[in-house]
Design a protein around this motif. Structure first.
Motif, PDB file in Angstrom:
ATOM      1  N   VAL A 121       0.526   7.657   9.807  1.00  0.00           N
ATOM      2  CA  VAL A 121      -0.578   7.526   8.855  1.00  0.00           C
ATOM      3  C   VAL A 121      -0.993   6.063   8.796  1.00  0.00           C
ATOM      4  N   TYR A 122      -2.297   5.815   8.890  1.00  0.00           N
ATOM      5  CA  TYR A 122      -2.820   4.450   8.910  1.00  0.00           C
ATOM      6  C   TYR A 122      -3.914   4.260   7.861  1.00  0.00           C
ATOM      7  N   ALA A 123      -4.030   3.025   7.414  1.00  0.00           N
ATOM      8  CA  ALA A 123      -5.231   2.591   6.704  1.00  0.00           C
ATOM      9  C   ALA A 123      -6.111   1.985   7.783  1.00  0.00           C
ATOM     10  N   GLY A 124      -7.181   2.665   8.163  1.00  0.00           N
ATOM     11  CA  GLY A 124      -8.032   2.226   9.265  1.00  0.00           C
ATOM     12  C   GLY A 124      -9.363   1.684   8.785  1.00  0.00           C
ATOM     13  N   ARG A 125      -9.990   0.872   9.633  1.00  0.00           N
ATOM     14  CA  ARG A 125     -11.302   0.312   9.319  1.00  0.00           C
ATOM     15  C   ARG A 125     -12.343   0.965  10.221  1.00  0.00           C
ATOM     16  N   THR A 135     -12.678   1.470   4.506  1.00  0.00           N
ATOM     17  CA  THR A 135     -11.258   1.722   4.746  1.00  0.00           C
ATOM     18  C   THR A 135     -10.982   3.210   4.542  1.00  0.00           C
ATOM     19  N   LEU A 136     -10.347   3.839   5.536  1.00  0.00           N
ATOM     20  CA  LEU A 136     -10.019   5.267   5.466  1.00  0.00           C
ATOM     21  C   LEU A 136      -8.534   5.461   5.701  1.00  0.00           C
ATOM     22  N   LEU A 137      -7.924   6.367   4.940  1.00  0.00           N
ATOM     23  CA  LEU A 137      -6.537   6.761   5.178  1.00  0.00           C
ATOM     24  C   LEU A 137      -6.555   7.973   6.096  1.00  0.00           C
ATOM     25  N   LEU A 138      -5.993   7.820   7.301  1.00  0.00           N
ATOM     26  CA  LEU A 138      -6.080   8.870   8.313  1.00  0.00           C
ATOM     27  C   LEU A 138      -4.734   9.046   9.010  1.00  0.00           C
ATOM     28  N   GLN A 139      -4.552  10.241   9.576  1.00  0.00           N
ATOM     29  CA  GLN A 139      -3.321  10.559  10.296  1.00  0.00           C
ATOM     30  C   GLN A 139      -3.652  10.851  11.755  1.00  0.00           C
ATOM     31  N   THR A 199      -9.145   7.598  28.992  1.00  0.00           N
ATOM     32  CA  THR A 199     -10.118   6.687  28.381  1.00  0.00           C
ATOM     33  C   THR A 199     -10.392   7.020  26.921  1.00  0.00           C
ATOM     34  N   LYS A 200      -9.807   8.109  26.425  1.00  0.00           N
ATOM     35  CA  LYS A 200     -10.076   8.562  25.057  1.00  0.00           C
ATOM     36  C   LYS A 200      -9.022   8.023  24.094  1.00  0.00           C
ATOM     37  N   GLY A 201      -9.494   7.563  22.933  1.00  0.00           N
ATOM     38  CA  GLY A 201      -8.574   7.089  21.911  1.00  0.00           C
ATOM     39  C   GLY A 201      -7.910   8.243  21.180  1.00  0.00           C
ATOM     40  N   ALA A 202      -7.023   7.911  20.258  1.00  0.00           N
ATOM     41  CA  ALA A 202      -6.315   8.934  19.484  1.00  0.00           C
ATOM     42  C   ALA A 202      -7.290   9.727  18.622  1.00  0.00           C
ATOM     43  N   VAL A 203      -6.967  10.997  18.390  1.00  0.00           N
ATOM     44  CA  VAL A 203      -7.758  11.844  17.496  1.00  0.00           C
ATOM     45  C   VAL A 203      -7.167  11.740  16.093  1.00  0.00           C
ATOM     46  N   LEU A 204      -8.016  11.449  15.111  1.00  0.00           N
ATOM     47  CA  LEU A 204      -7.570  11.219  13.743  1.00  0.00           C
ATOM     48  C   LEU A 204      -8.064  12.327  12.818  1.00  0.00           C
ATOM     49  N   THR A 205      -7.353  12.533  11.725  1.00  0.00           N
ATOM     50  CA  THR A 205      -7.749  13.544  10.744  1.00  0.00           C
ATOM     51  C   THR A 205      -7.498  13.033   9.332  1.00  0.00           C
ATOM     52  N   GLY A 206      -8.292  13.526   8.407  1.00  0.00           N
ATOM     53  CA  GLY A 206      -8.095  13.196   6.995  1.00  0.00           C
ATOM     54  C   GLY A 206      -7.313  14.265   6.261  1.00  0.00           C
ATOM     55  N   HIS A 207      -6.908  15.331   6.986  1.00  0.00           N
ATOM     56  CA  HIS A 207      -6.099  16.399   6.403  1.00  0.00           C
ATOM     57  C   HIS A 207      -4.641  16.149   6.775  1.00  0.00           C
ATOM     58  N   PHE A 208      -3.886  15.630   5.832  1.00  0.00           N
ATOM     59  CA  PHE A 208      -2.524  15.200   6.120  1.00  0.00           C
ATOM     60  C   PHE A 208      -1.562  16.390   6.175  1.00  0.00           C
ATOM     61  N   SER A 209      -0.570  16.253   7.053  1.00  0.00           N
ATOM     62  CA  SER A 209       0.510  17.234   7.122  1.00  0.00           C
ATOM     63  C   SER A 209       1.787  16.490   7.495  1.00  0.00           C
ATOM     64  N   PHE A 210       2.885  16.896   6.853  1.00  0.00           N
ATOM     65  CA  PHE A 210       4.173  16.245   7.078  1.00  0.00           C
ATOM     66  C   PHE A 210       5.193  17.314   7.473  1.00  0.00           C
ATOM     67  N   PRO A 211       5.485  17.417   8.770  1.00  0.00           N
ATOM     68  CA  PRO A 211       6.385  18.480   9.240  1.00  0.00           C
ATOM     69  C   PRO A 211       7.852  18.155   9.043  1.00  0.00           C
ATOM     70  N   GLY A 212       8.614  19.185   8.684  1.00  0.00           N
ATOM     71  CA  GLY A 212      10.063  19.098   8.616  1.00  0.00           C
ATOM     72  C   GLY A 212      10.664  20.171   9.496  1.00  0.00           C
ATOM     73  N   LYS A 213      11.930  20.451   9.315  1.00  0.00           N
ATOM     74  CA  LYS A 213      12.596  21.471  10.133  1.00  0.00           C
ATOM     75  C   LYS A 213      12.215  22.878   9.696  1.00  0.00           C
ATOM     76  N   PHE A 214      12.014  23.063   8.379  1.00  0.00           N
ATOM     77  CA  PHE A 214      11.708  24.400   7.857  1.00  0.00           C
ATOM     78  C   PHE A 214      10.287  24.480   7.302  1.00  0.00           C
ATOM     79  N   LEU A 215       9.774  23.330   6.835  1.00  0.00           N
ATOM     80  CA  LEU A 215       8.486  23.297   6.154  1.00  0.00           C
ATOM     81  C   LEU A 215       7.522  22.332   6.823  1.00  0.00           C
ATOM     82  N   VAL A 216       6.239  22.598   6.631  1.00  0.00           N
ATOM     83  CA  VAL A 216       5.199  21.615   6.899  1.00  0.00           C
ATOM     84  C   VAL A 216       4.470  21.433   5.577  1.00  0.00           C
ATOM     85  N   LEU A 217       4.568  20.239   5.007  1.00  0.00           N
ATOM     86  CA  LEU A 217       3.983  19.982   3.687  1.00  0.00           C
ATOM     87  C   LEU A 217       2.526  19.578   3.847  1.00  0.00           C
ATOM     88  N   LEU A 218       1.646  20.221   3.076  1.00  0.00           N
ATOM     89  CA  LEU A 218       0.210  19.957   3.114  1.00  0.00           C
ATOM     90  C   LEU A 218      -0.214  19.475   1.723  1.00  0.00           C
TER      91      LEU A 218
END
Length: 478
Positions: free
Chosen positions: A40-44, A90-94, A102-121
């Motif tokens: 997760v980044y604070a991007g410009r 300034t945008l908070l993106l994941q 030649t393509k940069g990373a794909v970013l999203t504003g819909h955050f998700s945090f994966p674990g072993k059993f859960l993905v937290l949204l």
């Protein structure tokens, strides 16, 4: 037996999934090119493309990331542009996908945090999704009840297949770990972009999370520090948990489990089938093409039966290679032509059954009118080929070099131009012996003719340059 091997060295980490001694998945990650997925980044905002409803955002990486801010369901311009950012915002993106080519990373504003059993949204407002592979209705109801009590009202979650049978205490422990990551998002508002807020790219921890499940019986790691960190997580060596073992033998880890030779073959262009047929696998920037050939199987018995047998084997092997090489995007499989519709359906079903074993979402679209099988596989990281190889300086990644005839023609034009349009009258040409001989012509005839015509002098100097490479040094002779 399913086993995950983690081979960690100073500059490179290799993660392998093996089943009964056969290599199924392989990932390389160098310190120089670590994956950014999940970070997760604070991007410009560096540039906005209103017609694409997208923006390019500086997150501190080599290439700006691509962020789609639009609403795909919008029916008016007002709806489409309501969330349009401005340059300098300034945008908070994941990071959703790593940079490729030649393509940069794909970013999203819909955050998700994966674990072993859960993905937290954190922004899904109480929505709870449960893996379709958990089929027992009572178990699904039990899990939903636990999460309804645990999750805040504005937070959603997806339960992974590994969540089946887990206790309330296990869900609560994982939820607390993931919620701590969500809380870090609040700090992003006070950071000067570009800035890293949350890092998810540790390859060992990511592998432990992604492969974690009842079907993986053992994890083996050759680094004592990583072993200690994994052991302290409390996820190993307990009842119902996979075993964790530290490899301390003098024999390298992959060699000890007979995977080194298998990993070296993972980049072979040709893959042989048991029937005598073979696959040819070629990756391009746009898609992956897998060509099926009868090879040694041709001429054995009934032709149509031979073709069907080869195609069925090819379907299974293609699915294995997609998983092993991490082939993704659009994949075209050119099976051997089958006149029988029933045979085509059988091959399609065999391929669908084979790709169902893949952890990465893979969809068999079907046959085109030209008899080409269309497959899509979700892009998660660069393919094994892109991870393990670099562009050839001679061919610039094309895999081909200019022919000697084309190169000689270019050299001769350049030499003629020097004598005709510059003040230089002496030219030293450096190249390998074969190229110099072709440039000079038979018995040096072309070289002699140009010298007589121009009044200049051409000197030939043998060099250890690569095939097709040359250099010309111009001088004015007194």
């Amino acid at each position: 037996m399913k086993r995950v091997l983690m081979d960690i060295s100073a500059d490179l980490t290799r993660i392998a999934l093996a089943e009964d001694g056969e290599l199924k998945e392989l990932y390389y990650e160098s310190k120089r090119e670590e994956s950014l997925v999940g970070n997760v980044y604070a991007g410009r905002v560096a540039n906005v493309m209103p017609n694409l409803q997208a923006a390019f955002v500086d997150i501190g990486a080599e290439k700006n990331g691509y962020y789609y801010y639009g609403n795909a369901r919008a029916v008016s311009d007002a709806e489409k542009n309501s969330a349009r950012p401005k340059v300098g915002d300034t945008l908070l993106l994941q990071v959703e996908k790593d940079a490729v080519g030649t393509k940069g990373a794909v970013l999203t504003g819909h955050f998700s945090f994966p674990g072993k059993f859960l993905v937290l949204l954190p922004e899904e407002g109480g929505e709870i999704g449960i893996s379709r592979k958990i089929t027992d209705s009572a178990e699904r109801a039990r899990i939903r009840e636990i999460l309804t009590e645990l999750l805040p009202a504005d937070c959603g979650a997806i339960v992974r297949t590994n969540g089946e049978g887990k206790s309330r205490e296990e869900f609560e422990r994982e939820w607390k770990q993931l919620w701590a990551k969500c809380e870090r998002l609040k700090t992003g508002e006070f950071l000067k972009p570009p800035a890293l807020i949350s890092q998810e790219n540790h390859p060992v921890k990511r592998a432990a999370r992604d492969f974690y499940g009842a079907d993986v019986e053992e994890y083996v790691v050759n680094d004592s520090e990583s072993y200690r960190e994994l052991l302290e997580s409390g996820d190993f060596n307990g009842k119902g948990q996979p075993a964790l073992r530290l490899h301390t033998d003098a024999i390298p880890l992959f060699e000890a489990y007979f995977l080194e030779s298998q990993s070296e073959k993972a980049l072979d262009e040709h893959v042989w089938l048991k029937s005598g047929g073979f696959l040819v696998i070629e990756e391009t920037e746009a898609c992956v093409v897998i060509d099926v050939n009868t090879g040694k199987a041709a001429g054995r018995g009934d032709l149509q039966k031979t073709i069907l047998k080869t195609n069925l084997e090819a379907a299974e092997e293609a699915a294995k290679q997609m998983r092993l090489r991490n082939l993704s995007g659009i994949i075209i499989i050119d099976f051997i032509d089958m006149a029988d519709t029933a045979a085509q359906k059988e091959v399609t079903q065999r391929l669908k059954k084979a790709v169902a074993k893949d952890r990465i979402k893979t969809v068999v679209v079907g046959m085109t009118e030209l008899g080409l099988m269309q497959v899509t596989r979700k892009k998660t990281r660069p393919s094994l080929k892109r991870q393990m190889t670099t562009k050839c300086r001679a061919c610039d990644g094309s895999g081909r070099l200019p022919s000697i005839e084309w190169t000689v023609t270019r050299m001769r034009r350049e030499a003629e131009s020097v004598f005709a349009h510059t003040i230089y009258n002496e030219l030293t040409v450096q190249a390998d012996k074969r190229l110099l001989a072709a440039f000079a012509g038979q018995d040096g005839a072309w070289k002699t003719a140009l010298e007589e015509k121009s009044g200049g002098t051409i000197l030939l100097k043998e060099s250890e340059m690569g095939f097709g490479q040359y250099a010309m040094e111009k001088r004015k002779k007194k």
